[in-house]
Design a protein around this motif. Structure first.
Motif, PDB file in Angstrom:
ATOM      1  N   PHE A   1       0.830  -1.204   0.000  1.00  0.00           N
ATOM      2  CA  PHE A   1       0.000   0.000   0.000  1.00  0.00           C
ATOM      3  C   PHE A   1       0.866   1.255   0.000  1.00  0.00           C
ATOM      4  O   PHE A   1       0.576   2.229  -0.707  1.00  0.00           O
ATOM      5  N   HIS A   2       1.919   1.247   0.820  1.00  0.00           N
ATOM      6  CA  HIS A   2       2.777   2.422   0.929  1.00  0.00           C
ATOM      7  C   HIS A   2       3.414   2.751  -0.414  1.00  0.00           C
ATOM      8  O   HIS A   2       3.427   3.920  -0.843  1.00  0.00           O
ATOM      9  N   ALA A   3       3.916   1.736  -1.105  1.00  0.00           N
ATOM     10  CA  ALA A   3       4.525   1.959  -2.416  1.00  0.00           C
ATOM     11  C   ALA A   3       3.497   2.506  -3.397  1.00  0.00           C
ATOM     12  O   ALA A   3       3.786   3.452  -4.171  1.00  0.00           O
ATOM     13  N   ASN A   4       2.295   1.955  -3.398  1.00  0.00           N
ATOM     14  CA  ASN A   4       1.250   2.402  -4.329  1.00  0.00           C
ATOM     15  C   ASN A   4       0.810   3.842  -4.047  1.00  0.00           C
ATOM     16  O   ASN A   4       0.628   4.647  -4.968  1.00  0.00           O
ATOM     17  N   VAL A   5       0.613   4.165  -2.772  1.00  0.00           N
ATOM     18  CA  VAL A   5       0.157   5.500  -2.410  1.00  0.00           C
ATOM     19  C   VAL A   5       1.224   6.540  -2.729  1.00  0.00           C
ATOM     20  O   VAL A   5       0.925   7.619  -3.264  1.00  0.00           O
TER      21      VAL A   5
END
Length: 314
Positions: free
Chosen positions: A304-308
């Motif tokens: 999620f962190h990478a995508n956001v």
């Protein structure tokens, strides 16, 4: 009272119909009716009453139902303790999740349990962190994932990770109708009307505490506990909201919502932990289950962190 009676009682209460419950349990309606009559005779009270649609619990039945899941889980735990480490763990694990994780992590968790612990059935319950702690302490949940909770003598708490918080804004959320910058200082957020989950919500407390340390305070425009409703209000321009990473991931690609980092002087984070009752520290099912939950949630949040972050930089 017999274990079988309590299990069947809870199934009748769940479906509200004796015929349908008997079919689900593989019993005749007459046999199930006799069990109910025997249980009521032993307790000296009526547990069900009829209405136009089937059976509903009496006040006494409601009180019994509140205890049944706890009793059945304690019996299952005692059975596992007696059997020791023989064979793979099996049973039902009841997990509490905060709303942001419930929206995004249930499917990955069920997939992981099917692959790694195939004899374990995972059930999830949504709730605010403080309520989930109380449910674990009282035995209503086997374990839970929670935000920013103080230690307790009744539960063991293991840190999963630190989860970043982000600001989600809607149309014309900034000053003079301009969108706020993609990285915001607390001073920037202090000028925005906010939609929050309430003053006691752990995410709002983390924001308010960080602001108070630099002489600021949040401007709360609306208090709404439901995460979906919060995002709907943001999208309609009622304010912005500070939401955990797990909650903002679903906003990626929505043209009506904009994601913003919180920094300057530093990122805003909440601790995410998994907790379980201290009395279950030797329970293989809960030990293996909570370990797998921690692993899956940690992996999900990394993705999620990478995508956001890519979404903000795009």
């Amino acid at each position: 009272m017999e274990i079988r009676q309590l299990h069947n009682f809870s199934r009748i209460a769940e479906v509200g119909n004796l015929t349908r419950a008997a079919s689900l349990l593989g019993l005749t309606q007459a046999a199930l009716s006799r069990q109910v009559a025997q249980l009521e005779a032993e307790l000296g009270t009526v547990l069900f009453k009829r209405n136009g649609r089937g059976l509903v619990l009496t006040d006494a039945g409601q009180r019994l139902l509140a205890h049944v899941p706890i009793i059945l889980r304690q019996i299952a735990a005692a059975t596992r303790a007696v059997r020791g480490d023989e064979g793979p763990v099996q049973g039902t694990l009841v997990l509490g999740l905060p709303p942001s994780l419930a929206r995004t992590s249930v499917v990955p968790l069920i997939d992981a349990f099917r692959e790694r612990l195939p004899a374990v059935t995972l059930r999830t319950v949504d709730g605010l962190s403080a309520n989930l702690v109380e449910m674990v302490e009282s035995g209503k949940l086997d374990c839970s994932v929670v935000y920013n909770q103080p230690p307790s003598d009744l539960v063991e708490m293991r840190l999963i990770c630190e989860e970043d918080l982000y600001l989600v804004s809607g149309p014309a959320a900034g000053d003079n109708g301009k969108a706020p910058p993609r990285t915001l200082a607390l001073a920037d957020i202090a000028r925005l009307p906010l939609v929050t989950a309430g003053n006691t919500n752990v995410i709002h407390v983390a924001l308010a505490t960080a602001m108070a340390a630099v002489g600021l305070e949040p401007q709360v425009a609306h208090e709404i506990e439901n995460l979906s409703a919060i995002l709907d209000l943001v999208q309609r321009g009622y304010g912005s909201s500070v939401i955990p990473l797990s909650g903002v991931h679903s906003c990626i690609g929505n043209p009506e919502l904009t994601l913003h980092r919180i920094g300057k002087p530093s990122a805003l984070r909440c601790s995410l932990s998994v907790l379980r009752p201290v009395r279950t520290l030797d329970d293989a099912l809960i030990e293996q289950g909570t370990s797998l939950i921690s692993e899956v949630v940690r992996q999900q949040l990394a993705v999620f962190h990478a995508n956001v972050e890519r979404s903000i930089d795009a």
